[in-house]
Design a protein around this motif. Structure first.
Motif, short mmCIF file in Angstrom:
data_model
loop_
_atom_site.label_atom_id
_atom_site.label_comp_id
_atom_site.label_asym_id
_atom_site.label_seq_id
_atom_site.Cartn_x
_atom_site.Cartn_y
_atom_site.Cartn_z
N ARG A 137 -4.16 2.80 3.38
CA ARG A 137 -5.05 3.33 2.34
C ARG A 137 -4.40 3.17 0.98
O ARG A 137 -3.19 3.38 0.83
N LYS A 138 -5.21 2.82 0.01
CA LYS A 138 -4.76 2.79 -1.39
C LYS A 138 -5.71 3.70 -2.15
O LYS A 138 -6.93 3.51 -2.09
N ASP A 139 -5.15 4.68 -2.83
CA ASP A 139 -5.95 5.66 -3.57
C ASP A 139 -7.03 6.26 -2.67
O ASP A 139 -8.17 6.47 -3.09
N ALA A 181 0.69 -2.53 -6.83
CA ALA A 181 1.35 -1.25 -7.09
C ALA A 181 0.35 -0.11 -6.92
O ALA A 181 -0.86 -0.33 -6.90
N GLY A 182 0.87 1.10 -6.76
CA GLY A 182 0.01 2.27 -6.67
C GLY A 182 0.42 3.23 -5.59
O GLY A 182 1.48 3.11 -4.98
N GLY A 183 -0.46 4.19 -5.33
CA GLY A 183 -0.23 5.18 -4.29
C GLY A 183 -0.84 4.73 -2.98
O GLY A 183 -2.01 4.31 -2.95
N PHE A 200 3.39 7.15 0.11
CA PHE A 200 4.46 6.62 -0.73
C PHE A 200 3.86 5.91 -1.93
O PHE A 200 2.65 5.65 -1.98
N THR A 201 4.72 5.58 -2.89
CA THR A 201 4.30 4.89 -4.10
C THR A 201 5.04 3.57 -4.21
O THR A 201 6.25 3.52 -4.01
N ILE A 202 4.29 2.53 -4.52
CA ILE A 202 4.89 1.23 -4.83
C ILE A 202 4.87 1.12 -6.35
O ILE A 202 3.80 1.03 -6.96
N HIS A 225 9.27 -2.12 2.84
CA HIS A 225 9.24 -2.05 4.30
C HIS A 225 9.35 -0.58 4.67
O HIS A 225 10.26 0.12 4.23
N VAL A 226 8.37 -0.09 5.47
CA VAL A 226 8.30 1.33 5.81
C VAL A 226 8.36 1.48 7.33
O VAL A 226 7.33 1.44 8.01
N PRO A 227 9.56 1.63 7.89
CA PRO A 227 9.69 1.83 9.34
C PRO A 227 9.27 3.24 9.75
O PRO A 227 9.41 4.19 8.97
N LEU A 228 8.79 3.36 10.98
CA LEU A 228 8.47 4.66 11.56
C LEU A 228 9.21 4.77 12.89
O LEU A 228 9.02 3.94 13.78
N LEU A 229 10.08 5.76 13.00
CA LEU A 229 10.76 6.07 14.25
C LEU A 229 10.00 7.25 14.85
O LEU A 229 9.90 8.30 14.20
#
Length: 100
Positions: free
Chosen positions: A24-26, A48-50, A74-76, A84-88
């Protein structure tokens, strides 16, 4: 540059293949992918954005898991950088970080 994720099943010690991930963006869904056999998904250039990645881990773990969906917000700030957003994740807990 781009946005990617990697989902790791810490309860079973393996990549989490077949996890549905919505981006999702915004607040609006802009992409939906499923992790590959290595637990990875690449969204490409998102600007860029939320953002929010929503991981459907309940379907992955099956039979009455504690966690259903895991949202990571997160914000770019630098649209030219790779994020890169890993999820453990296990059926009971998760953690994340900004990877490389």
């Amino acid at each position: 540059m781009s946005l990617s994720t990697h989902v790791l099943d810490t309860a079973n010690g393996r990549p989490a293949a077949g996890v549905a991930v919505a981006l999702r963006k915004d607040g609006e869904v802009i992409a939906e992918l499923t992790t590959n056999e290595d637990g990875r998904a690449t969204f490409g250039d998102v600007g860029a954005g939320g953002f929010e990645l929503e991981f459907a881990v309940g379907s992955y773990f099956g039979e009455a898991p504690f966690l259903d969906t895991v949202p990571v917000r997160f914000t770019i700030a630098d649209a030219g950088a790779h994020y890169h957003v890993p999820l453990l994740v296990s059926p009971w807990a998760y953690s994340t970080y900004r990877g490389t």
